[in-house]
Design an enzyme around this catalytic site. Structure first.
Site, PDB file in Angstrom:
ATOM      1  N   CYS A   2       0.842  -1.094  -0.091  1.00  0.00           N
ATOM      2  CA  CYS A   2      -0.032   0.577   0.149  1.00  0.00           C
ATOM      3  C   CYS A   2       1.305   1.654   0.019  1.00  0.00           C
ATOM      4  CB  CYS A   2      -0.817  -0.179   1.382  1.00  0.00           C
ATOM      5  SG  CYS A   2      -2.018  -1.667   1.254  1.00  0.00           S
ATOM      6  N   ARG A  27       3.980  -0.197  -4.419  1.00  0.00           N
ATOM      7  CA  ARG A  27       3.739  -1.178  -3.361  1.00  0.00           C
ATOM      8  C   ARG A  27       2.358  -1.824  -3.265  1.00  0.00           C
ATOM      9  NH1 ARG A  27       6.716   1.132   0.473  1.00  0.00           N
ATOM     10  NH2 ARG A  27       5.498   1.188   1.935  1.00  0.00           N
ATOM     11  N   TRP A  75      -2.584  -3.039  -1.702  1.00  0.00           N
ATOM     12  CA  TRP A  75      -2.282  -4.197  -2.011  1.00  0.00           C
ATOM     13  C   TRP A  75      -3.538  -4.394  -0.846  1.00  0.00           C
ATOM     14  CZ3 TRP A  75      -0.272  -8.153   1.306  1.00  0.00           C
ATOM     15  CH2 TRP A  75       0.738  -9.292   0.647  1.00  0.00           C
ATOM     16  N   ASN A 101      -1.695   2.002   5.457  1.00  0.00           N
ATOM     17  CA  ASN A 101      -0.448   1.230   5.181  1.00  0.00           C
ATOM     18  C   ASN A 101      -0.622   0.144   6.650  1.00  0.00           C
ATOM     19  OD1 ASN A 101       0.926  -0.662   4.281  1.00  0.00           O
ATOM     20  ND2 ASN A 101       2.627   1.133   4.225  1.00  0.00           N
ATOM     21  N   GLY A 102      -0.861  -0.789   6.206  1.00  0.00           N
ATOM     22  CA  GLY A 102      -0.391  -2.224   7.387  1.00  0.00           C
ATOM     23  C   GLY A 102      -2.087  -2.768   7.901  1.00  0.00           C
ATOM     24  N   GLU A 488      18.281 -18.065  -6.021  1.00  0.00           N
ATOM     25  CA  GLU A 488      17.183 -16.364  -6.903  1.00  0.00           C
ATOM     26  C   GLU A 488      17.128 -16.404  -8.743  1.00  0.00           C
ATOM     27  OE1 GLU A 488      16.433 -14.117  -5.890  1.00  0.00           O
ATOM     28  OE2 GLU A 488      16.998 -12.540  -7.203  1.00  0.00           O
ATOM     29  N   LYS A 492      13.211 -15.001  -9.644  1.00  0.00           N
ATOM     30  CA  LYS A 492      13.240 -14.245 -11.069  1.00  0.00           C
ATOM     31  C   LYS A 492      12.264 -14.722 -11.146  1.00  0.00           C
ATOM     32  CE  LYS A 492      13.646 -11.711  -9.169  1.00  0.00           C
ATOM     33  NZ  LYS A 492      14.525 -11.235  -8.287  1.00  0.00           N
ATOM     34  N   GLU A 495       8.261 -15.220 -10.365  1.00  0.00           N
ATOM     35  CA  GLU A 495       7.706 -13.679 -10.089  1.00  0.00           C
ATOM     36  C   GLU A 495       7.271 -12.792 -10.951  1.00  0.00           C
ATOM     37  OE1 GLU A 495       9.565 -11.617  -7.187  1.00  0.00           O
ATOM     38  OE2 GLU A 495      11.626 -11.957  -8.173  1.00  0.00           O
ATOM     39  N   HIS A 511      18.017 -36.764  -6.581  1.00  0.00           N
ATOM     40  CA  HIS A 511      17.041 -37.692  -5.116  1.00  0.00           C
ATOM     41  C   HIS A 511      15.617 -36.900  -5.189  1.00  0.00           C
ATOM     42  CE1 HIS A 511      20.843 -38.535  -3.270  1.00  0.00           C
ATOM     43  NE2 HIS A 511      21.406 -37.107  -3.595  1.00  0.00           N
ATOM     44  N   LYS A 610       6.362  -4.367  -3.423  1.00  0.00           N
ATOM     45  CA  LYS A 610       7.930  -4.459  -3.306  1.00  0.00           C
ATOM     46  C   LYS A 610       8.372  -4.598  -2.026  1.00  0.00           C
ATOM     47  CE  LYS A 610      11.853  -2.938  -4.820  1.00  0.00           C
ATOM     48  NZ  LYS A 610      12.536  -4.698  -5.552  1.00  0.00           N
TER      49      LYS A 610
HETATM   50  C1  F6R Z   1      11.692 -10.848  -4.762  1.00  0.00           C
HETATM   51  C2  F6R Z   1      11.786  -9.735  -3.969  1.00  0.00           C
HETATM   52  C3  F6R Z   1      11.136 -10.446  -2.550  1.00  0.00           C
HETATM   53  C4  F6R Z   1      11.914  -9.118  -2.029  1.00  0.00           C
HETATM   54  C5  F6R Z   1      11.797  -9.568  -0.156  1.00  0.00           C
HETATM   55  C6  F6R Z   1      12.323  -8.970   1.426  1.00  0.00           C
HETATM   56  O1  F6R Z   1      12.333 -10.511  -6.346  1.00  0.00           O
HETATM   57  O2  F6R Z   1      11.768  -8.957  -4.431  1.00  0.00           O
HETATM   58  O3  F6R Z   1      11.659 -11.290  -2.421  1.00  0.00           O
HETATM   59  O4  F6R Z   1      14.166  -9.257  -1.973  1.00  0.00           O
HETATM   60  O5  F6R Z   1      10.683  -9.850  -0.131  1.00  0.00           O
HETATM   61  O6  F6R Z   1      13.061  -7.832   0.361  1.00  0.00           O
HETATM   62  P1  F6R Z   1      13.161  -6.667   1.245  1.00  0.00           P
HETATM   63  O7  F6R Z   1      14.574  -7.249   0.671  1.00  0.00           O
HETATM   64  O8  F6R Z   1      13.067  -5.214   0.689  1.00  0.00           O
HETATM   65  O9  F6R Z   1      13.484  -7.126   2.839  1.00  0.00           O
END
Ligand code: F6R
Length: 615
Positions: A2, A27, A75, A101-102, A488, A492, A495, A511, A610
């Site tokens: 949010c 956000r 969100w 937000n929260g 990772e 990527k 997502e 396994h 984000k």
């Molecule tokens: C994936 C991504 C998320 C963040 C996670 C932690 O691309 O961006 O998995 O890495 O939400 O976020 P931070 O680093 O802001 O604590």
């Protein structure tokens, strides 16, 4: 999670709020709304969808020149994304509006009490409960808005960043926070309140980051007043100067923020090294470590807490610290750590890694570590973020604002800081030989050029992506330092392209996951020269025998894997320890192009936000 923007000043408020919301869409972007005060009344417009959808709604209403407004991009947590659940939420009398937000955790019991008192609710949100709770306090006690917000918040359990407006006091906004960020911009006779400073970058550089459990009363033509919510004591807020520029938060000619941020990595890594790696002198300076030498050098164990991509950076740290510093490392999902009763010893060091510095689970894990007396070090990107404030000390990655929801430059700059810490402590402890230390320092300095070189294969990677655009599943394999990179790479892909992807240590394949391999299954294998190369080649043979389609990340000049793999993406030679800084780059580009070719919204993938400021 949010985004909030509010404005009180002498300019037309609506365009400022709308532009600000667009910058905060990273956000959350499932529904949005705005409320403004015009002609002695409140006007609220809300819609499911993005800020561009809200603009269409607003275009159907008469123009106005309101100089006070608040907006929200959501969100969803409580209630599905729709017009009713979108913010702003209004109190029963229509006098108060709020953006939030929260999560208010005790909203159900508060709602019941308010219903007993005759309050009615239109939405499924906890936010509507909060705004009516404030109204109830106002009505019962006959107190001013600021005081009513304070009293109401003292009954609330959960997290919030809020802005509240009372249409009977149109020259005032009240803002408060606990667990979710709020920045207040101070302009010439104007105020901005937002989830971060980007909505008001072009108007002012003066910002107050509201502290935890603080409440601000903002009045037209008056000085801002900040109180502690707990005891109402007034405090003098610290005004900071913003270092960010507008250019930092624009796409700069790229189609997506994600692509821009992938291409910014050579500079971001360079910026993270600047002033810390003095290769001519063979020296690494990290004041945060120097000042706490005794904590680090005396540590018997390092525990890393993080989420998502930052957790993957933590896994790289596990390999690197154990090799360079010879200290046992444990890497914990912050969300799991916080709900165990973790055992911490006085000589443990806890390292929290977070791009945003606002991730709720990581903050909770830090708080638990601190309660147990641990020394906590933070690695954050966002300057002034909650994590950078609550940790005992730490080190910023200087990646610059990361706006694409999928993390890219944050990851490589986190690994850069991890490399600096490993080298500094390895030298200080004597666990790294002088010659190894020197060779690593020189190599680290050259990483940005190597990343630059990998980025020149962009067009080839785009072509390779075409062959995998229709895939339903994908496996990523790596060993040693490249195992976290495999995780990772898979994250990527899933997502942003919604292709199901799994990362595994290459040797684990036999396994279980090997059962999945057939001619439909793409397998991405990281098979660089240093790092169990021969073993990974055997794993590739196993995939090949089962007709899997192989994309391999190989060292320049490789011939062996080239004979087996369908596609090879080359990277320059590196030590095993610094390989993740390079092997990650083609995987980011591969995911990016697959997602673009599938028509996905790369910068705003479905269901994501984000900054995960809720549990
Ligand atoms: C994936 C991504 C998320 C963040 C996670 C932690 O691309 O961006 O998995 O890495 O939400 O976020 P931070 O680093 O802001 O604590």
């Amino acid at each position: 999670m949010c985004g909030i923007v509010a404005y009180l000043g002498n300019k037309a408020a609506e365009p400022i709020v709308i532009n600000g919301l667009k910058r905060l869409e990273y956000r959350g972007y499932d529904s949005t709304g705005i409320a403004y005060f015009d002609d002695q009344s409140m006007h609220t417009h809300k819609t499911k969808g993005k800020v561009s959808d809200l603009e269409e709604v607003l275009a159907q209403h008469p123009k106005h020149h309101s100089t006070v407004a608040m907006g929200h991009t959501r969100w969803a947590t409580h209630g599905v994304p729709n017009n009713v659940n979108a913010h702003p939420q209004t109190s029963n009398s229509g006098n108060l509006v709020i953006v939030h937000n929260g999560i208010i955790e005790n909203y159900a019991s508060l709602k019941k009490e308010l219903q007993h008192r005759g309050f009615q609710f239109q939405s499924d949100t906890d936010t509507e409960v909060l705004v009516n709770l404030i109204e109830d306090v106002q009505q019962q006690k006959g107190i001013k808005l600021g005081k009513a917000v304070q009293v109401a918040l003292s009954q609330v359990i959960g997290a919030y960043a809020i802005v509240v407006f009372d249409r009977r006091k149109p020259n005032e906004l009240v803002a408060a926070r606990l667990g979710s960020p709020l920045a207040i911009g101070l302009g010439e006779e104007e105020f901005f309140v937002a989830s971060d400073a980007t909505p008001f970058l072009e108007y002012t550089k003066n910002v107050i980051y509201l502290e935890e459990e603080h409440l601000a009363i903002i009045r037209r033509g008056k000085k801002i007043k900040v109180h502690k919510i707990k005891d109402d004591s007034q405090i003098t807020p610290y005004i900071e100067e913003l270092q960010m520029s507008l250019e930092n938060i624009q796409k700069g000619g790229y189609d997506h923020f994600m692509l821009k941020e992938i291409f910014e990595q050579p500079k971001a890594i360079q910026d993270t090294l600047r002033g810390r790696l003095l290769s001519n002198e063979g020296v690494i300076t990290l004041s945060s470590l120097r000042e706490h030498d005794n904590r680090f050098l005396g540590a018997k164990r390092i525990i890393i807490v993080a989420c998502g991509t930052s957790w993957h950076a933590g896994l790289v740290a596990e390999y690197l610290f154990e090799e360079f510093i010879r200290i046992p490392v444990e890497v914990e999902y912050a969300s799991e750590f916080r709900y165990r009763d973790p055992i911490l010893y006085p000589d443990d060091v806890v390292i929290a890694i977070s791009q945003s510095g606002e991730t709720a689970d990581t903050i909770a894990a830090i708080n638990i570590a601190k309660e147990k007396g641990a020394f906590v070090y933070g690695i954050c990107n966002v300057v002034g973020s909650t994590i950078s404030r609550i940790t005992d000390t730490g080190c910023y990655t200087h990646a610059g604002p990361e706006i694409g929801v999928a993390s890219t430059k944050a990851f490589t700059t986190q690994i850069t800081v991890i490399a600096l810490i490993g080298l500094y402590l390895g030298k200080a402890k004597g666990t790294l030989s002088r010659s190894a230390y020197q060779a690593y320092v020189t190599e680290l300095e050259n990483i940005p050029q190597k990343v630059e070189r990998i980025l020149t294969s962009q067009a080839f990677i785009e072509t390779v992506a075409q062959s995998f655009e229709a895939a339903q599943n994908c496996i990523y394999l790596g060993r040693g330092y490249n195992f976290p990179v495999a995780l990772e790479g898979a994250l990527k892909l899933k997502e942003i392209s919604y292709i199901h992807a799994e990362g595994y240590p290459a040797a684990e394949m036999k396994h279980g996951p090997i059962a999945l391999i057939d001619k439909e299954m793409p397998v991405v294998v990281i098979a660089t020269k240093k790092g169990h190369y021969e073993k990974v080649v055997s794993n590739i043979q196993e995939i090949k025998s089962r007709e899997g389609r192989i994309i391999a990340i190989v060292s320049e000049g490789d011939t062996q894997v080239k004979e087996l793999a369908d596609y090879c993406l080359e990277i320059p030679e590196s030590s095993e320890a610094f390989a993740p800084l390079l092997t990650t780059i083609p995987l980011q580009l591969l995911s990016y192009y697959i997602a673009v070719q599938r028509g996905c919204n790369v910068d705003q993938p479905r269901n994501l936000a984000k900054s995960v400021t809720v549990e």
